[in-house]
Write a protein that holds these residues in place. Structure first.
Motif, PDB file in Angstrom:
ATOM      1  N   CYS A 168       0.859  -1.188   0.000  1.00  0.00           N
ATOM      2  CA  CYS A 168       0.000   0.000   0.000  1.00  0.00           C
ATOM      3  C   CYS A 168       0.891   1.232   0.000  1.00  0.00           C
ATOM      4  CB  CYS A 168      -0.862   0.029   1.261  1.00  0.00           C
ATOM      5  SG  CYS A 168      -2.020  -1.346   1.374  1.00  0.00           S
ATOM      6  N   TYR A 169       0.460   2.258  -0.731  1.00  0.00           N
ATOM      7  CA  TYR A 169       1.243   3.488  -0.788  1.00  0.00           C
ATOM      8  C   TYR A 169       0.329   4.651  -1.143  1.00  0.00           C
ATOM      9  CZ  TYR A 169       0.948   3.365  -5.884  1.00  0.00           C
ATOM     10  OH  TYR A 169       0.483   3.363  -7.169  1.00  0.00           O
ATOM     11  N   GLY A 170       0.805   5.837  -0.866  1.00  0.00           N
ATOM     12  CA  GLY A 170       0.118   7.045  -1.265  1.00  0.00           C
ATOM     13  C   GLY A 170       1.021   7.851  -2.171  1.00  0.00           C
ATOM     14  N   HIS A 171       0.409   8.707  -2.961  1.00  0.00           N
ATOM     15  CA  HIS A 171       1.182   9.593  -3.827  1.00  0.00           C
ATOM     16  C   HIS A 171       0.289  10.722  -4.302  1.00  0.00           C
ATOM     17  CE1 HIS A 171       0.144   7.748  -8.039  1.00  0.00           C
ATOM     18  NE2 HIS A 171      -0.869   7.652  -7.228  1.00  0.00           N
ATOM     19  N   ARG A 172       0.881  11.579  -5.112  1.00  0.00           N
ATOM     20  CA  ARG A 172       0.173  12.678  -5.742  1.00  0.00           C
ATOM     21  C   ARG A 172       0.832  12.915  -7.082  1.00  0.00           C
ATOM     22  NH1 ARG A 172      -1.062  18.383  -6.160  1.00  0.00           N
ATOM     23  NH2 ARG A 172       1.018  19.257  -6.146  1.00  0.00           N
TER      24      ARG A 172
ATOM     25  N   HIS B 218      -3.717  10.813  -2.468  1.00  0.00           N
ATOM     26  CA  HIS B 218      -4.533   9.598  -2.472  1.00  0.00           C
ATOM     27  C   HIS B 218      -3.632   8.384  -2.363  1.00  0.00           C
ATOM     28  CE1 HIS B 218      -3.389  10.010  -6.724  1.00  0.00           C
ATOM     29  NE2 HIS B 218      -3.653   8.714  -6.860  1.00  0.00           N
ATOM     30  N   GLY B 219      -4.260   7.229  -2.161  1.00  0.00           N
ATOM     31  CA  GLY B 219      -3.495   6.006  -1.971  1.00  0.00           C
ATOM     32  C   GLY B 219      -3.995   4.872  -2.837  1.00  0.00           C
ATOM     33  N   HIS B 220      -3.180   3.815  -2.893  1.00  0.00           N
ATOM     34  CA  HIS B 220      -3.481   2.643  -3.705  1.00  0.00           C
ATOM     35  C   HIS B 220      -3.053   1.365  -2.982  1.00  0.00           C
ATOM     36  CE1 HIS B 220      -4.331   4.882  -7.397  1.00  0.00           C
ATOM     37  NE2 HIS B 220      -3.269   5.621  -7.138  1.00  0.00           N
ATOM     38  N   GLN B 221      -3.688   0.285  -3.343  1.00  0.00           N
ATOM     39  CA  GLN B 221      -3.209  -1.057  -3.014  1.00  0.00           C
ATOM     40  C   GLN B 221      -2.487  -1.521  -4.267  1.00  0.00           C
ATOM     41  OE1 GLN B 221      -3.247  -3.247  -0.278  1.00  0.00           O
ATOM     42  NE2 GLN B 221      -2.008  -4.488  -1.639  1.00  0.00           N
TER      43      GLN B 221
ATOM     44  N   PHE C 128       4.072   7.564   1.902  1.00  0.00           N
ATOM     45  CA  PHE C 128       3.634   8.523   0.903  1.00  0.00           C
ATOM     46  C   PHE C 128       4.843   8.886   0.058  1.00  0.00           C
ATOM     47  CE2 PHE C 128       2.365  12.466  -1.006  1.00  0.00           C
ATOM     48  CZ  PHE C 128       1.030  12.253  -1.299  1.00  0.00           C
ATOM     49  N   ILE C 129       4.750   8.612  -1.233  1.00  0.00           N
ATOM     50  CA  ILE C 129       5.842   8.875  -2.167  1.00  0.00           C
ATOM     51  C   ILE C 129       5.620  10.264  -2.759  1.00  0.00           C
ATOM     52  CG2 ILE C 129       7.059   8.071  -4.217  1.00  0.00           C
ATOM     53  CD1 ILE C 129       5.695   5.282  -3.647  1.00  0.00           C
ATOM     54  N   ILE C 130       6.596  11.142  -2.565  1.00  0.00           N
ATOM     55  CA  ILE C 130       6.461  12.518  -3.038  1.00  0.00           C
ATOM     56  C   ILE C 130       7.675  12.908  -3.881  1.00  0.00           C
ATOM     57  CG2 ILE C 130       7.420  13.472  -0.897  1.00  0.00           C
ATOM     58  CD1 ILE C 130       5.502  15.892  -1.347  1.00  0.00           C
TER      59      ILE C 130
ATOM     60  N   GLU D  16       8.082  10.380   9.180  1.00  0.00           N
ATOM     61  CA  GLU D  16       8.636   9.057   8.900  1.00  0.00           C
ATOM     62  C   GLU D  16       7.844   8.339   7.817  1.00  0.00           C
ATOM     63  OE1 GLU D  16       8.768   6.390  12.245  1.00  0.00           O
ATOM     64  OE2 GLU D  16       6.610   6.477  12.539  1.00  0.00           O
ATOM     65  N   GLY D  17       6.701   8.881   7.429  1.00  0.00           N
ATOM     66  CA  GLY D  17       5.873   8.284   6.390  1.00  0.00           C
ATOM     67  C   GLY D  17       6.172   8.777   4.985  1.00  0.00           C
TER      68      GLY D  17
END
Length: 178
Positions: A12-16, A38-41, A79-81, A128-129
């Motif tokens: 699971c992760y989030g991104h934009r 938002h996030g995804h599986q 969360f990948i930014i 840390e996320g």
């Protein structure tokens, strides 16, 4: 002959996707939903190939345990930014100057959490996320990044990573070939 094996991994992760643009002639509406947080599986399928077998195998599936550990330790529930995202300074104000980041050989950075050890725990947990990359974290860019990481590691075993499929949702995926 060429043999191919594959293994699937979920995380699971989030991104934009701050760079998202839509052509209104092809989309139902002009809503730029991927610009939202938002996030995804996600699911990744990694494909390995060989022209000859060693001990009857392309390689042992256990030789991909490191990849599972990487996903779990680095990306799962993070969360990948993009460091170039116009919201970077807003989302990571303690690191708005883009220094005091710890850089890893796999091409990502994280905030140096020792600098905020006196902050309340919820601030620490927020920082840390974050996983910071230098590209827009689309499924295409993420799959190319992960392909490079896998290729570098599997080369030590003389194993070729032929391609990666990155499922952002069960019905939407990107594929990148070596």
């Amino acid at each position: 002959m060429t043999w191919k094996i594959s293994k699937e991994f979920d995380f699971c992760y989030g991104h934009r996707v701050w760079s998202q643009e839509l052509n209104k002639d092809f989309s139902v509406d002009g809503c730029l939903k991927c610009r939202h947080l938002h996030g995804h599986q996600g699911k990744i399928v990694i494909y390995l190939e060989a022209n000859q077998l060693k001990n009857g195998m392309v390689t042992d599936f256990n030789h991909l345990n490191w990849f599972k550990a990487f996903l779990d330790d680095v990306l799962d529930h993070k969360f990948i930014i993009d460091i170039n995202d116009p919201l970077f300074a807003t989302m990571l104000p303690h690191y708005a100057n883009k220094i005091n980041l710890i850089e890893f050989e796999q091409g990502f950075k994280i905030p140096d959490l020792t600098l905020i050890k006196e902050e309340p725990h919820y601030i620490y947990e927020m920082y840390e996320g974050f996983v910071i990359v230098d590209f827009v974290p689309t499924s295409e860019n993420l799959s190319a990044w992960l392909l490079g990481i896998a290729q570098n590691k599997m080369a030590h075993l003389d194993i070729k990573v032929s391609h990666i499929e990155f499922y952002e949702t069960p019905k939407s995926k990107s594929i990148v070939y070596a």
